[in-house]
Design a protein around this motif. Structure first.
Motif, PDB file in Angstrom:
ATOM      1  N   MET A   1      -3.629  -3.936  -6.407  1.00 18.13           N
ATOM      2  CA  MET A   1      -2.865  -4.592  -5.355  1.00 18.13           C
ATOM      3  C   MET A   1      -2.641  -6.270  -5.647  1.00 18.13           C
TER       4      MET A   1
ATOM      5  N   THR B   1       0.839  -1.142   0.096  1.00 12.49           N
ATOM      6  CA  THR B   1       0.066  -0.013   0.208  1.00 12.49           C
ATOM      7  C   THR B   1       0.746   1.347  -0.251  1.00 12.49           C
TER       8      THR B   1
ATOM      9  N   ARG C   1       1.625   3.181  -3.275  1.00 12.18           N
ATOM     10  CA  ARG C   1       0.706   4.111  -4.105  1.00 12.18           C
ATOM     11  C   ARG C   1       1.250   5.437  -4.490  1.00 12.18           C
TER      12      ARG C   1
END
Length: 140
Positions: free
Chosen positions: A118, A102, A105
């Motif tokens: 993902m 994450t 990003r």
């Protein structure tokens, strides 16, 4: 340089280029999307490559509608490839970037990817990212 060939009809498959050095990831992406994920778009045809030079060659051939790039590919990951294509091409194809963390990003944003999903691949999330890009690209 125009990077796409005109489709002759709904039965002409859209060309999806999948880049990863991991054959398992490439296969996972193909299975998640399937050959006909949307009746309005028609069939999908997948081509898989494992290196950045192969991506550049396929894009320069002009028969690619969308790129799906693995950010974790080695030695050059999908983020670097996305950034290179977005910076160097006047009309870059839509790019979907597959990331594993994450926290990546922000790097995906830097790479100018059009969408991010993902890993491990969720088929619904991948379709939600890919199908609008293909639809938008077909209108142009």
């Amino acid at each position: 340089m125009d990077q796409s060939l005109p489709r002759t009809g709904i039965y002409t498959p859209l060309q999806i280029l999948v880049f990863s050095d991991d054959i398992g990831i490439r296969r996972q992406i193909e299975l998640a999307l399937g050959r006909s994920p949307d009746a309005h778009l028609g069939p999908l045809n997948f081509r898989a490559v494992a290196t950045q030079p192969a991506v550049l060659q396929e894009v320069s051939n002009g028969n690619v509608d969308l790129l799906i790039l693995d950010a974790e590919a080695a030695p050059l990951g999908g983020m670097g490839v996305a950034k290179q294509l977005k910076d160097e091409l006047l009309q870059c194809l839509p790019i979907v970037l597959v990331i594993s963390r994450t926290a990546d990003r922000w790097l995906a944003s830097w790479s100018q990817a059009d969408a991010v999903v993902m890993s491990p691949i969720d088929p619904a999330a991948l379709k939600d990212a890919v199908l609008p890009l293909l639809r938008r690209n077909l209108r142009h």
